[in-house]
Design an enzyme around this catalytic site. Structure first.
Site, PDB file in Angstrom:
ATOM      1  N   CYS A  13       1.252  -3.794   1.839  1.00 33.00           N
ATOM      2  CA  CYS A  13       1.942  -2.617   2.364  1.00 33.00           C
ATOM      3  C   CYS A  13       0.971  -1.870   3.249  1.00 33.00           C
ATOM      4  O   CYS A  13      -0.110  -1.548   2.794  1.00 33.00           O
ATOM      5  CB  CYS A  13       2.413  -1.705   1.242  1.00 33.00           C
ATOM      6  N   PRO A  14       1.234  -1.587   4.483  1.00 33.43           N
ATOM      7  CA  PRO A  14       2.488  -1.810   5.197  1.00 33.43           C
ATOM      8  C   PRO A  14       2.728  -3.251   5.646  1.00 33.43           C
ATOM      9  O   PRO A  14       3.767  -3.511   6.239  1.00 33.43           O
ATOM     10  CB  PRO A  14       2.385  -0.871   6.396  1.00 33.43           C
TER      11      PRO A  14
END
Ligand SMILES: Cc1cc2nc3c(=O)[nH]c(=O)nc-3n(C[C@H](O)[C@H](O)[C@H](O)COP(=O)(O)OP(=O)(O)OC[C@H]3O[C@@H](n4cnc5c(N)ncnc54)[C@H](O)[C@@H]3O)c2cc1C
Lengths: 78, 413
Positions: A13-14
């Site tokens: 993430c991201p």
């Protein structure tokens, strides 16, 4: 034509698409981006991203948990 | 005497320096350790508060404290930026006076900053809610004048700090116009280069229905190339165009300019950092924490905080002759306000996938609590609460040995 190697292994993430987007901004039509990732979502995401941006997935290879996606940049306007 | 230089006195740099100063107070008093923070800013700002300034009219002054008031006794603040960090030869040079300071260990915590140069036209057209309290106050002035039209918010380019903040802006804009009874006259559009409203599918599946319910348009895979402020037009790299009336976009970010061209940074100035022990790769006595790193995680305060704790604890262990070593778990926890006093969190680690957390008032209150304790936390206060809250993700004890230094095999852009 240039080839850019983007190492996104370990990114969740991201996510690897962030690294792909960074490389895409600097790339020109005809360039190839080779994206290395361990996040399995990258296969579907890279394919969908290429479809939407008119770029092309040349190959997707998975080996020892590392996914390598080769993308040819051809969607940028003139 | 161990000389520790901290370059950047933001969230990460302050927590690191103050934690180390607390733990090593006797050594500092007896002259065995010296801690210096270098930072040319007069103030430190509570950045998550920018959203409330831009979309709720909060007083920008309420987000600021003098940096000099945030360092504990035992930490020297050098009120200047650094223009050079020479890791090999162990010194920094200050920007204004050109003074040279030597160090034994250095921690780079210079954060990230918007880079408008990547998108021509953006700086003229944009109302920036994301870069400073003052800019957010200007954005609010503009917002108050909007009575109709198309308001476009979202992500102009990557990377940027606090991944949920563009989504928060969309929800807060919706709330603003609903409360002003203007929502039928104003169209709110969320723009993103990602494939979905949030890059991670778990989070996307929670918030996408909220976008639908609130009638906020989502435009995905839009790679913004330039903005034409006169025609009020966004132009994508693929040649698509999108008209707007008012623009609130988050610009792409870069690392501090002084690192561009250094072998220990990538081409955008992000510091090449070991994801576990936070060493600047190849250097045993240099560390990087917070937004400044090239780590494969969100750029957010929680990460800066937990990384600061890992590095501080490792230096304390080393000084005390202990073999205990700690590593960063990759824990992230970014709050995402979904409007009308509700919030969710983006929570995960290097090993654990992003959790599914439904928006709630309780989460919103947690976010508010963080704001209450923020200033004390920069001085090492409430650490017991963070330790309890993050549990096994706070840090991990390790026996991992640092591998011998080697050049990276692949280029990381
Ligand atoms: C709108 C918004 C909302 C956010 N919401 C959240 C949230 O809900 N949760 C969360 O965890 N995070 C959030 N963040 C992100 C968080 O504020 C940052 O990730 C955090 O401040 C990073 O800490 P840092 O120490 O790396 O950098 P910073 O706190 O930005 O500090 C960097 C410091 O380095 C200094 N500096 C820069 N260059 C030099 C130099 N050459 N020499 C010396 N000093 C230098 C700067 O002056 C600055 O003081 C948000 C950010 C924004 C903008």
């Amino acid at each position: 034509m240039a080839k850019t190697l983007v190492d996104s292994r370990g990114t969740a993430c991201p996510g690897p698409i962030t690294d792909l987007l960074r490389a895409y901004r600097k790339a020109s039509n005809g360039d190839v981006i080779e994206l290395l990732a361990t996040d399995p979502g990258v296969k579907a995401d890279a394919k969908a991203w290429c479809q939407r941006t008119n770029n092309e997935v040349l190959s997707t290879v998975e080996k020892n948990g590392v996914i390598t996606v080769e993308i040819k940049i051809m969607g940028k306007k003139g | 005497m161990k000389n520790v230089a901290v370059v950047g006195g933001g969230a990460g740099g302050l927590i690191f320096a103050n934690t180390l100063a607390k733990e090593m107070s006797e050594d500092i008093q007896s002259g065995k350790m010296k801690i210096r923070i270098f930072d040319g800013s007069i103030y430190h700002e509570f950045q998550p508060g920018y959203l409330a300034v831009a979309f709720r009219g909060r007083d920008p002054e309420s987000l600021r404290r003098y940096l000099s008031g945030l360092v504990l006794p035992g930490v020297e603040l050098v009120p200047e930026n650094c223009s050079k960090v020479d890791i090999d030869n162990r010194f920094v040079v200050t920007e204004k006076t050109g003074k040279k300071f030597e160090f034994d260990e250095v921690v780079i915590a210079t954060g990230s900053k918007p880079d408008y140069s990547q998108i021509p036209g953006l700086s003229q057209a944009n109302h920036d809610f994301h870069s400073s309290a003052r800019a957010s106050a200007d954005a609010y002035k503009r917002l108050q004048k909007v009575r109709w039209g198309k308001v476009v918010t979202g992500i102009a380019g990557v990377p940027y700090k606090c991944p949920p903040s563009p989504n928060e802006s969309a929800f807060m804009l919706d709330e603003f116009f609903v409360r002003r009874k203007l929502r039928n006259e104003v169209k709110v559009t969320f723009l993103t280069p990602y494939l979905r409203s949030y890059s991670n599918e778990t989070v996307n599946s929670i918030i996408e229905p909220i976008y639908k319910e609130r009638n906020i348009e989502i435009i995905t895979s839009f790679n913004l190339e330039s903005v034409d402020p006169e025609k009020e037009l966004l132009v994508s790299m693929e040649g698509d165009t999108l008209p707007y009336d008012t623009l609130f976009l988050v610009p792409p970010h870069t690392g501090a300019a002084i690192f561009k061209g250094e072998e220990y940074a990538d081409s955008d100035g992000w510091i090449k950092t070991d994801k576990y022990d936070l060493h600047v790769t190849d250097h045993d006595y240099a560390f990087a924490i917070g937004d400044a790193t090239n780590l494969p995680i969100s750029k957010a305060g929680v990460e800066a905080h937990l990384e600061a704790i890992v590095v501080a604890n490792n230096i304390v262990s080393e000084m005390n002759g202990s073999s205990d070593r700690y590593e960063f778990t990759g824990r992230l926890q970014c709050s995402m306000e979904t409007g009308f006093h509700q919030a969710t969190f983006v929570v995960g680690t290097y090993d654990k996938p992003i959790e599914r957390i439904q928006p709630s008032f309780y989460n919103y209150m947690q976010k508010k609590l963080m704001e209450r304790i923020y200033w004390a936390s920069l001085k090492g206060g409430y650490e017991w609460l963070f330790r309890w809250h993050f549990g096994e993700d706070y840090y991990r004890k390790t026996t991992r040995q640092r591998p011998p230094a080697q050049s990276p095999k692949v280029q990381n852009i």
